[in-house]
Design a protein around this motif. Sequence first.
Motif, PDB file in Angstrom:
ATOM      1  N   UNK A  17       0.808  -1.220   0.000  1.00 44.87           N
ATOM      2  CA  UNK A  17       0.000   0.000   0.000  1.00 44.87           C
ATOM      3  C   UNK A  17       0.837   1.264   0.000  1.00 44.87           C
ATOM      4  N   UNK A  18       2.103   1.156   0.378  1.00 44.37           N
ATOM      5  CA  UNK A  18       2.987   2.327   0.372  1.00 44.37           C
ATOM      6  C   UNK A  18       3.136   2.898  -1.034  1.00 44.37           C
ATOM      7  N   UNK A  19       3.147   2.019  -2.044  1.00 45.30           N
ATOM      8  CA  UNK A  19       3.263   2.492  -3.429  1.00 45.30           C
ATOM      9  C   UNK A  19       2.052   3.339  -3.814  1.00 45.30           C
ATOM     10  N   UNK A  20       0.873   2.880  -3.449  1.00 40.12           N
ATOM     11  CA  UNK A  20      -0.357   3.611  -3.743  1.00 40.12           C
ATOM     12  C   UNK A  20      -0.386   4.933  -2.986  1.00 40.12           C
ATOM     13  N   UNK A  21       0.012   4.892  -1.720  1.00 39.54           N
ATOM     14  CA  UNK A  21       0.056   6.106  -0.907  1.00 39.54           C
ATOM     15  C   UNK A  21       1.018   7.124  -1.522  1.00 39.54           C
ATOM     16  N   UNK A  22       2.187   6.645  -1.971  1.00 39.00           N
ATOM     17  CA  UNK A  22       3.128   7.559  -2.613  1.00 39.00           C
ATOM     18  C   UNK A  22       2.528   8.167  -3.877  1.00 39.00           C
ATOM     19  N   UNK A  23       1.890   7.352  -4.710  1.00 42.24           N
ATOM     20  CA  UNK A  23       1.332   7.862  -5.970  1.00 42.24           C
ATOM     21  C   UNK A  23       0.341   8.996  -5.701  1.00 42.24           C
ATOM     22  N   UNK A  24      -0.499   8.830  -4.702  1.00 36.25           N
ATOM     23  CA  UNK A  24      -1.441   9.884  -4.359  1.00 36.25           C
ATOM     24  C   UNK A  24      -0.751  11.130  -3.840  1.00 36.25           C
ATOM     25  N   UNK A  25       0.262  10.926  -3.002  1.00 32.35           N
ATOM     26  CA  UNK A  25       0.981  12.072  -2.443  1.00 32.35           C
ATOM     27  C   UNK A  25       1.801  12.780  -3.513  1.00 32.35           C
ATOM     28  N   UNK A  26       2.371  12.023  -4.432  1.00 34.17           N
ATOM     29  CA  UNK A  26       3.114  12.635  -5.546  1.00 34.17           C
ATOM     30  C   UNK A  26       2.194  13.555  -6.344  1.00 34.17           C
ATOM     31  N   UNK A  27       0.966  13.109  -6.587  1.00 31.70           N
ATOM     32  CA  UNK A  27       0.023  13.941  -7.332  1.00 31.70           C
ATOM     33  C   UNK A  27      -0.320  15.216  -6.567  1.00 31.70           C
ATOM     34  N   UNK A  28      -0.529  15.109  -5.257  1.00 27.92           N
ATOM     35  CA  UNK A  28      -0.812  16.297  -4.437  1.00 27.92           C
ATOM     36  C   UNK A  28       0.365  17.268  -4.470  1.00 27.92           C
ATOM     37  N   UNK A  29       1.582  16.717  -4.328  1.00 32.73           N
ATOM     38  CA  UNK A  29       2.783  17.556  -4.346  1.00 32.73           C
ATOM     39  C   UNK A  29       2.970  18.216  -5.704  1.00 32.73           C
ATOM     40  N   UNK A  42       9.823   8.622  -4.839  1.00 32.12           N
ATOM     41  CA  UNK A  42       9.696   7.843  -3.610  1.00 32.12           C
ATOM     42  C   UNK A  42      11.059   7.197  -3.373  1.00 32.12           C
ATOM     43  N   UNK A  43      11.632   7.423  -2.214  1.00 32.38           N
ATOM     44  CA  UNK A  43      12.936   6.830  -1.925  1.00 32.38           C
ATOM     45  C   UNK A  43      12.949   6.362  -0.486  1.00 32.38           C
ATOM     46  N   UNK A  44      14.061   5.832  -0.054  1.00 34.39           N
ATOM     47  CA  UNK A  44      14.116   5.258   1.281  1.00 34.39           C
ATOM     48  C   UNK A  44      13.548   3.851   1.269  1.00 34.39           C
ATOM     49  N   UNK A  57       6.732   7.475   4.769  1.00 33.06           N
ATOM     50  CA  UNK A  57       7.114   7.631   3.367  1.00 33.06           C
ATOM     51  C   UNK A  57       8.139   8.741   3.233  1.00 33.06           C
ATOM     52  N   UNK A  58       9.282   8.418   2.652  1.00 30.93           N
ATOM     53  CA  UNK A  58      10.304   9.410   2.338  1.00 30.93           C
ATOM     54  C   UNK A  58      10.139   9.794   0.870  1.00 30.93           C
ATOM     55  N   UNK A 118      20.454  13.992  -4.737  1.00 34.17           N
ATOM     56  CA  UNK A 118      19.426  13.423  -5.619  1.00 34.17           C
ATOM     57  C   UNK A 118      19.937  12.137  -6.255  1.00 34.17           C
ATOM     58  N   UNK A 119      21.111  12.216  -6.862  1.00 30.54           N
ATOM     59  CA  UNK A 119      21.665  11.061  -7.584  1.00 30.54           C
ATOM     60  C   UNK A 119      21.984   9.894  -6.655  1.00 30.54           C
ATOM     61  N   UNK A 120      22.668  10.172  -5.544  1.00 26.31           N
ATOM     62  CA  UNK A 120      23.105   9.061  -4.689  1.00 26.31           C
ATOM     63  C   UNK A 120      21.943   8.409  -3.948  1.00 26.31           C
ATOM     64  N   UNK A 121      20.962   9.194  -3.533  1.00 22.66           N
ATOM     65  CA  UNK A 121      19.814   8.590  -2.851  1.00 22.66           C
ATOM     66  C   UNK A 121      18.998   7.710  -3.788  1.00 22.66           C
ATOM     67  N   UNK A 122      18.810   8.143  -5.025  1.00 21.29           N
ATOM     68  CA  UNK A 122      18.069   7.323  -5.970  1.00 21.29           C
ATOM     69  C   UNK A 122      18.879   6.104  -6.411  1.00 21.29           C
ATOM     70  N   UNK A 123      20.187   6.252  -6.548  1.00 20.24           N
ATOM     71  CA  UNK A 123      21.032   5.108  -6.893  1.00 20.24           C
ATOM     72  C   UNK A 123      21.004   4.070  -5.771  1.00 20.24           C
TER      73      UNK A 123
END
Length: 172
Positions: A17-29, A42-44, A57-58, A118-123
């Motif tokens: 459910x974290x993926x769904x929660x992120x998708x909704x929050x990404x849209x709000x942001x 979404x990272x972390x 959610x990070x 940005x780069x190192x956290x996503x990597x």
Amino acid sequence: MLGLKHNTNILVDYDPGWETEFAGERDRLASALGSVARGIEHYGSTAVRGMRAKPILDILVGVAPLSDWRKCHDPLLDLGYDYAEHAGVPGHYIFGRGRDRTERTHLVHVVEFEGESWRTNLAFRDVLRRDAGLRGAYIEEKERAAAAAPDGRARYNELKRAFIDTVKTGLR
């Protein structure tokens, strides 16, 4: 489960459910921040299937130049976030949201888009997604850190730091 009391370090099993929660929050942001947000990721640990994690959610928001983080301040407050001015992560402007001021469900880290953080956290996220052995080793490291520091996020993060830094150095 999403949400954790301040300064408490409890790891829970991965929740799809974290993926769904992120998708909704990404849209709000994205709606609130508009073009100032050059990227929202979404990272972390909650972004890695199978990873035990603190149920927060990070979210990485990339801006360029970094001084544009100020343009995020008021829109994030309007979304219910508060600014964690003394969070102590260099190059990160951190905003938290939760059910009340004693609990966190979301953390937004505003960083320089395509900059070092940005780069190192996503990597780091991506290598954990690909490498089950590394993911298992990191889970063990997180479990040790949570057992040694059940209270206090700074200490918990400090205990994991050497592992994370070693992996990130190998990714550069």
